[in-house]
Write a protein that holds these residues in place. Structure first.
Motif, PDB file in Angstrom:
ATOM      1  N   SER A 514       0.835  -1.205   0.000  1.00  0.00           N
ATOM      2  CA  SER A 514       0.000   0.000   0.000  1.00  0.00           C
ATOM      3  C   SER A 514       0.866   1.251   0.000  1.00  0.00           C
ATOM      4  CB  SER A 514      -0.901   0.019   1.234  1.00  0.00           C
ATOM      5  OG  SER A 514      -1.753  -1.099   1.256  1.00  0.00           O
ATOM      6  N   THR A 515       0.368   2.306  -0.658  1.00  0.00           N
ATOM      7  CA  THR A 515       1.032   3.614  -0.647  1.00  0.00           C
ATOM      8  C   THR A 515      -0.001   4.680  -0.309  1.00  0.00           C
ATOM      9  OG1 THR A 515       0.608   4.126  -2.974  1.00  0.00           O
ATOM     10  CG2 THR A 515       2.608   2.840  -2.468  1.00  0.00           C
ATOM     11  N   ALA A 516       0.495   5.879   0.006  1.00  0.00           N
ATOM     12  CA  ALA A 516      -0.427   6.985   0.283  1.00  0.00           C
ATOM     13  C   ALA A 516      -1.318   7.259  -0.925  1.00  0.00           C
ATOM     14  CB  ALA A 516       0.366   8.229   0.665  1.00  0.00           C
ATOM     15  N   GLY A 517      -0.781   7.003  -2.134  1.00  0.00           N
ATOM     16  CA  GLY A 517      -1.576   7.217  -3.332  1.00  0.00           C
ATOM     17  C   GLY A 517      -2.818   6.345  -3.382  1.00  0.00           C
ATOM     18  N   ASP A 518      -2.739   5.115  -2.866  1.00  0.00           N
ATOM     19  CA  ASP A 518      -3.922   4.253  -2.820  1.00  0.00           C
ATOM     20  C   ASP A 518      -5.033   4.901  -1.999  1.00  0.00           C
ATOM     21  OD1 ASP A 518      -3.154   1.799  -4.304  1.00  0.00           O
ATOM     22  OD2 ASP A 518      -1.590   1.669  -2.772  1.00  0.00           O
ATOM     23  N   PHE A 519      -4.649   5.493  -0.865  1.00  0.00           N
ATOM     24  CA  PHE A 519      -5.645   6.122   0.004  1.00  0.00           C
ATOM     25  C   PHE A 519      -6.187   7.413  -0.616  1.00  0.00           C
ATOM     26  CE2 PHE A 519      -3.452   3.225   2.794  1.00  0.00           C
ATOM     27  CZ  PHE A 519      -4.461   2.758   3.622  1.00  0.00           C
ATOM     28  N   ARG A 520      -5.309   8.161  -1.295  1.00  0.00           N
ATOM     29  CA  ARG A 520      -5.766   9.393  -1.953  1.00  0.00           C
ATOM     30  C   ARG A 520      -6.733   9.078  -3.100  1.00  0.00           C
ATOM     31  NH1 ARG A 520      -3.099  13.811  -0.225  1.00  0.00           N
ATOM     32  NH2 ARG A 520      -1.061  13.525   0.773  1.00  0.00           N
ATOM     33  N   ASN A 521      -6.499   7.983  -3.798  1.00  0.00           N
ATOM     34  CA  ASN A 521      -7.361   7.637  -4.933  1.00  0.00           C
ATOM     35  C   ASN A 521      -8.689   7.037  -4.500  1.00  0.00           C
ATOM     36  OD1 ASN A 521      -5.552   8.507  -6.904  1.00  0.00           O
ATOM     37  ND2 ASN A 521      -4.474   6.538  -6.936  1.00  0.00           N
ATOM     38  N   LEU A 522      -8.686   6.286  -3.393  1.00  0.00           N
ATOM     39  CA  LEU A 522      -9.904   5.628  -2.954  1.00  0.00           C
ATOM     40  C   LEU A 522     -10.827   6.562  -2.174  1.00  0.00           C
ATOM     41  CD1 LEU A 522     -11.643   3.086  -2.628  1.00  0.00           C
ATOM     42  CD2 LEU A 522     -10.214   2.455  -0.649  1.00  0.00           C
ATOM     43  N   THR A 523     -10.250   7.476  -1.400  1.00  0.00           N
ATOM     44  CA  THR A 523     -11.055   8.317  -0.502  1.00  0.00           C
ATOM     45  C   THR A 523     -12.169   9.083  -1.211  1.00  0.00           C
ATOM     46  OG1 THR A 523      -9.273   8.509   1.124  1.00  0.00           O
ATOM     47  CG2 THR A 523     -10.938  10.257   1.110  1.00  0.00           C
ATOM     48  N   PRO A 524     -11.940   9.741  -2.375  1.00  0.00           N
ATOM     49  CA  PRO A 524     -13.052  10.459  -3.019  1.00  0.00           C
ATOM     50  C   PRO A 524     -14.252   9.572  -3.329  1.00  0.00           C
ATOM     51  CG  PRO A 524     -10.958  11.139  -3.964  1.00  0.00           C
ATOM     52  CD  PRO A 524     -10.666   9.953  -3.099  1.00  0.00           C
ATOM     53  N   LEU A 525     -14.013   8.325  -3.765  1.00  0.00           N
ATOM     54  CA  LEU A 525     -15.124   7.424  -4.065  1.00  0.00           C
ATOM     55  C   LEU A 525     -15.938   7.114  -2.813  1.00  0.00           C
ATOM     56  CD1 LEU A 525     -13.337   4.873  -6.436  1.00  0.00           C
ATOM     57  CD2 LEU A 525     -15.054   6.583  -7.086  1.00  0.00           C
ATOM     58  N   ILE A 526     -15.242   6.837  -1.701  1.00  0.00           N
ATOM     59  CA  ILE A 526     -15.933   6.485  -0.454  1.00  0.00           C
ATOM     60  C   ILE A 526     -16.682   7.686   0.097  1.00  0.00           C
ATOM     61  CG2 ILE A 526     -15.631   5.581   1.874  1.00  0.00           C
ATOM     62  CD1 ILE A 526     -14.975   3.628  -0.406  1.00  0.00           C
ATOM     63  N   LEU A 527     -16.016   8.838   0.122  1.00  0.00           N
ATOM     64  CA  LEU A 527     -16.621  10.032   0.704  1.00  0.00           C
ATOM     65  C   LEU A 527     -17.862  10.465  -0.065  1.00  0.00           C
ATOM     66  CD1 LEU A 527     -16.613  12.366   2.708  1.00  0.00           C
ATOM     67  CD2 LEU A 527     -14.948  13.541   1.258  1.00  0.00           C
ATOM     68  N   MET A 528     -17.779  10.487  -1.392  1.00  0.00           N
ATOM     69  CA  MET A 528     -18.929  10.940  -2.171  1.00  0.00           C
ATOM     70  C   MET A 528     -20.074   9.941  -2.130  1.00  0.00           C
ATOM     71  SD  MET A 528     -18.105  13.918  -2.947  1.00  0.00           S
ATOM     72  CE  MET A 528     -19.476  14.339  -4.027  1.00  0.00           C
ATOM     73  N   ALA A 529     -19.765   8.651  -1.997  1.00  0.00           N
ATOM     74  CA  ALA A 529     -20.836   7.660  -1.831  1.00  0.00           C
ATOM     75  C   ALA A 529     -21.562   7.893  -0.511  1.00  0.00           C
ATOM     76  CB  ALA A 529     -20.256   6.254  -1.880  1.00  0.00           C
ATOM     77  N   ALA A 530     -20.806   8.175   0.555  1.00  0.00           N
ATOM     78  CA  ALA A 530     -21.424   8.449   1.854  1.00  0.00           C
ATOM     79  C   ALA A 530     -22.228   9.738   1.814  1.00  0.00           C
ATOM     80  CB  ALA A 530     -20.339   8.526   2.930  1.00  0.00           C
ATOM     81  N   LEU A 531     -21.692  10.753   1.123  1.00  0.00           N
ATOM     82  CA  LEU A 531     -22.381  12.043   1.059  1.00  0.00           C
ATOM     83  C   LEU A 531     -23.656  11.927   0.230  1.00  0.00           C
ATOM     84  CD1 LEU A 531     -21.975  14.981   1.999  1.00  0.00           C
ATOM     85  CD2 LEU A 531     -20.918  15.451  -0.198  1.00  0.00           C
TER      86      LEU A 531
END
Length: 644
Positions: A514-531
């Motif tokens: 895992s790299t920080a880039g994995d978290f940066r790329n995944l977070t927008p999908l999770i956050l906008m789904a929750a929103l």
């Protein structure tokens, strides 16, 4: 521990054209730091240094000048900061408020208390800053000092003591000083007791000492100057303390170098000192200290002074220098307008980006955004005058010819319920080596964006948590409808990663780590789904307005206000003039401005200021997105895969 002369950081605040800059010039002349009085009309003032300021006759950028006030009690160094009065440049005022000890509020003896006067006064009172009033332009036809003082009492809700102190001062001061009241009742009251109570209450900000005069003729200015050290609180800084300061203004020099306007609160700063700035050491290469009307080169600057500092390459407005001082945070509402700026010559796109980035350093609230899809630049604004100033600045300082799209109203989004989403590492449909779960909840009004952990901090490397937090803030710049999301609490509910893996020969294996880039790329999908699950409401800015017009058009005005969606209050008659206040959607203010001259035979006067946000009326507007839309998973992943 050595001490320095007491210092007073003084702000000059007022509605536009009330005479702030003229008063600054007269104070400098009275203090002996200039020999010839500058003129706003002729463009020869000390503090309006920009050519654009001189041409327009208004203050656009805050300016600093220092002088010494000599009194029998000793000398006090005054760092005077002249600020803009036009509401389009309220952000410049905001950046100054955090470093002030007191304020001189300038009010015109002719126009009286105006809309921006009320906005500024409410803000300084909320911050607890003491205020002295100077009623200016008493030499003008129509000047009425008693009427203006009555307006200050009525419209600002503040107890006023006209200067010099007269009999009515006792009535005002005893209302908040029990000892003075007792002395008055038992007959032991003395002038010294009255003066002492005035000084204490003025410094505490509970009463306003009011001077009257003319910045043009000089009448009343010497009395105001002499009163500053007694009626406003000064500070006695010490050098033998850890360095502590704050940057409140950033500008670029003639060679493009960054210059940080810094207030030194404690300790001292020297040329060649290395200090931490935004996580990296920066070397101070030059210092100029404001002293007796000029910025003078020095090898060091001590506590209590304001200096221009070179060498802090990455510094931004609001950054701490040395020990982090207490911050009072933002005070004014953000801009409520937005526009797109494009170069007339498409080949200058890169140069425009560089220029706008430098302007954003000087004014972060323009909130520069680049549309990565259409390669356009978005700016937030307070008004049309600000747009004109930006256009002129780009032409004169950067040789860039630009055009602006139509200005639009900048709305916000708030979540209306709870929502959550999670995707796990190595489980479809998650293509990234990261586990991220997020829950969104409505926050308190005005709370902004809050990010918190619902998992153990030690469950994965800190850099991964930081990547999620930073990406949350970036993603919330565009909500379900494309508007900035605020008043939201985002909680990280799940986390997981694969530890660093290497092949036998020691090379890093990205496919298994895992790299920080994995978290940066995944977070927008999770956050906008929750929103999207929580749902959002779009709110538009609403302005408070004050309108004056001839009585004989009273029947026509309410109909126009109703057509524009305004909510008027109850009209009040003042002779042959009618005054009316109320609220109006910010998007309709410009229409009201255009309609007013014809509606009132050119005699109507409109003033307005931001009040609050409320849900939009009618269809919910969508804002054009400037990202690759994490609400559309296919589009988003295609972009990420191309980028990776």
């Amino acid at each position: 521990m050595p001490t320095l002369r007491p210092t007073l950081n003084l702000g000059i605040l007022a509605h536009v054209d009330a005479g702030k800059t003229s008063l600054t010039e007269r104070l400098l002349l009275s203090a002996g730091v200039i020999d010839v009085l500058g003129s706003v009309d002729s463009g020869s003032t000390q503090t309006d240094s920009l050519e654009l300021e001189r041409r327009r006759g208004i203050t656009i950028k805050s300016a600093v000048v220092s002088f010494t006030v000599h009194t029998p009690a000793g000398d006090t160094v005054v760092n005077l900061i002249d600020t803009p009065g036009h509401p389009d440049f309220i952000a410049e005022v905001e950046r100054v408020l955090g470093v002030l000890d007191g304020v001189v509020l300038v009010v015109s003896a002719v126009e009286g208390v105006q809309a921006q006067t009320r906005v500024l006064f409410r803000t300084v009172r909320r911050l607890g800053l003491p205020v002295i009033v100077f009623v200016n332009k008493t030499d003008r036809a129509g000047a009425d000092v008693p009427a203006v003082l009555a307006q200050i009492r009525a419209r600002l809700g503040a107890p006023v003591v006209p200067m010099p102190v007269g009999d009515c001062a006792v009535d005002v001061l005893t209302g908040q000083d029990d000892d003075l009241l007792t002395a008055f009742v038992d007959g032991s009251l003395s002038d010294a007791m009255v003066q002492g109570s005035l000084r204490r209450q003025s410094r505490a900000g509970t009463v306003l000492a009011a001077y009257a005069g003319s910045a043009i003729t000089g009448d009343g200015v010497d009395a105001l100057l002499a009163a500053l050290p007694g009626l406003l609180p000064s500070r006695c800084p010490t050098v033998d303390a850890p360095l502590s300061g704050v940057v409140f203004k950033v500008e670029r020099g003639g060679n493009g170098e960054k210059i940080a306007y810094t207030q030194i609160l404690a300790g001292s700063l020297r040329v060649r000192d290395r200090i931490p700035v935004r996580g990296a050491d920066a070397k101070v290469t030059a210092i100029q200290v404001f002293d007796d009307g000029a910025a003078v080169p020095r090898n060091s600057v001590e506590a209590g002074r304001i200096a221009k500092v070179w060498g802090l390459t990455d510094v931004r407005i609001g950054d701490a220098i040395g020990t982090d001082p207490a911050s009072s945070g933002g005070h004014f509402a953000p801009p409520t307008l937005e526009t797109v700026v494009v170069p007339v010559d498409p080949a200058q796109q890169g140069r425009l980006h560089t220029a706008l980035t430098q302007l954003a350093e000087q004014d972060p609230l323009i909130n520069l955004r680049k549309d990565d899809v259409r390669q356009e630049f978005f700016l937030s604004l307070y008004g049309e005058v600000q747009k004109e100033v930006i256009q002129t600045t780009l032409a004169e300082q950067y040789a860039l010819d630009v055009a602006f799209r139509e200005t639009t109203t900048l709305c916000i989004e708030r979540p209306v319920a709870n929502g959550e989403s999670v995707e796990f590492i190595a489980k479809d449909p998650n293509p990234f080596l990261a586990t991220v779960g997020l829950r969104v909840d409505p926050g308190k009004p005005g709370s902004g964006v809050t990010f918190q952990l619902g998992v153990e901090l030690g469950s994965m490397p800190y850099s991964f948590f930081k990547a999620v937090e930073e990406t949350v803030h970036e993603t919330l710049e565009q909500g379900v409808h494309g508007w900035p999301v605020t008043d939201i609490v985002v909680t990280m509910t799940h986390s997981g990663y694969w530890a660093r893996q290497s092949h036998a020969h020691g090379s890093f294996d990205k496919s298994m780590s895992s790299t920080a880039g994995d978290f940066r790329n995944l977070t927008p999908l999770i956050l906008m789904a929750a929103l999207r699950q929580a749902g959002t409401e779009v709110l538009e800015p609403v302005h408070q307005f004050d309108l004056e017009f001839p009585v004989d058009v009273l029947t026509a005005v309410p109909a126009t206000l109703a057509r524009l969606g305004a909510t008027p209050g109850t009209p009040s008659l003042r002779g042959d003039t009618c005054a009316l206040d109320g609220e109006i959607p910010a998007a309709r203010v410009h229409e009201l401005q255009l309609a007013l001259p014809g509606l009132t035979r050119g005699e109507g006067v409109l003033e307005f200021a931001f009040s609050h946000y409320e849900p939009v009326r009618g269809p919910v507007p969508d804002r054009q997105r400037t990202d690759h839309n994490p609400l559309d998973r296919k589009e988003y992943l295609l972009h990420v895969q191309r980028r990776v």
